[in-house]
Design a protein around this motif. Sequence first.
Motif, short mmCIF file in Angstrom:
data_model
loop_
_atom_site.label_atom_id
_atom_site.label_comp_id
_atom_site.label_asym_id
_atom_site.label_seq_id
_atom_site.Cartn_x
_atom_site.Cartn_y
_atom_site.Cartn_z
N ALA A 61 0.83 -1.21 0.00
CA ALA A 61 0.00 0.00 0.00
C ALA A 61 0.87 1.26 0.00
N ASN A 62 1.93 1.25 0.78
CA ASN A 62 2.83 2.41 0.84
C ASN A 62 3.52 2.64 -0.50
N GLU A 65 0.92 4.14 -2.84
CA GLU A 65 0.68 5.55 -2.47
C GLU A 65 1.77 6.44 -3.05
N LEU A 92 -5.99 -4.52 0.25
CA LEU A 92 -5.65 -3.14 -0.08
C LEU A 92 -6.86 -2.20 -0.05
N ILE A 96 -7.22 0.49 4.65
CA ILE A 96 -6.23 1.25 3.90
C ILE A 96 -6.77 1.45 2.49
N PRO A 98 -4.97 2.83 -0.74
CA PRO A 98 -3.94 3.41 -1.61
C PRO A 98 -4.37 3.63 -3.06
N LYS A 102 -5.93 6.69 -7.92
CA LYS A 102 -4.61 6.31 -8.46
C LYS A 102 -4.77 5.82 -9.90
N LYS A 191 -11.29 9.84 -0.62
CA LYS A 191 -10.62 9.00 0.37
C LYS A 191 -11.50 8.85 1.62
#
Length: 202
Positions: A61-62, A65, A92, A96, A98, A102, A191
Motif C-alpha cells: 500500500a505504501n 501511495e 488493499l 487502507i 492506496p 490512483k 478518500k
Amino acid sequence: MKKFIAIVGSNSAKSTNRELLEYMQKHFQNQAEIELVEIKGLPIFKKSIDKYVPKRALELANRIEAADGVIIATPEYDHSIPAALSSTLAWLSYGIHPFVDKPVMITGASYGSLGSSRAQSQLRQILDSPELKARIMPSSEFLLGHSLQAFDDNGDLKSEAETEQLDGLFKDFLQFVDISEQLNHANDVNKQKAEQFSWDIG
C-alpha cells in the motif's frame, strides 16, 4: 521520470504475466521507472475484529501511495482473476485505501486466444468499487493471447503489431497519469468516502 508499481497478478512461480511486466520494465525504461511487486506470500483475505492487515499488504500500500501510477497484469482462470489477486485487492481496501484516484493500467496474458479479456473486465469492476475507487485508464486493454509463444529468448515480444499496440497504450498511460494529476480536486472527499464505506452498514 514517472514511477510505476507493476503488480504481478499471479502467485505462480512461472507466469507469462510476470514476463509481460518484465518486458515492459525493460522496454519502457527510458520513459518510466517500473518496479515489479509480487502478490505471492500474502495470506488469503480474512476479516478480523481488530481489522488486522498483514505487514506485506501495508508495505505494498505504501509503495502504491508513493507511485505515480499502477500497472496490473492479470491471468484468467475460469473467466475471472486469480483468487490470490482478488485477495490482495481486498487487503488493499481493508482500512487502507492506496488506490483512491490512483491511475491504473490493466494488462494481461493468457495461454489461450482471448488474452484474459474477461478477467480484465472483472478487474475493472473491482477497481471501480467504492472501497478501491481507482482511476482506470479507459479503452486500454492489452490482451496478450497464446502467451507461451509470445516472447523470444531475450524476453521481448515477437509480434511487431503487439509491440506497436503496447507502445501506443503506454504513451496513452503516461498522458493519462498527467491528466489525472489535474483531476484530484475531490481526492480528500473520495478518500474519506472510501474509509467510511462499509457493506455491513445498511
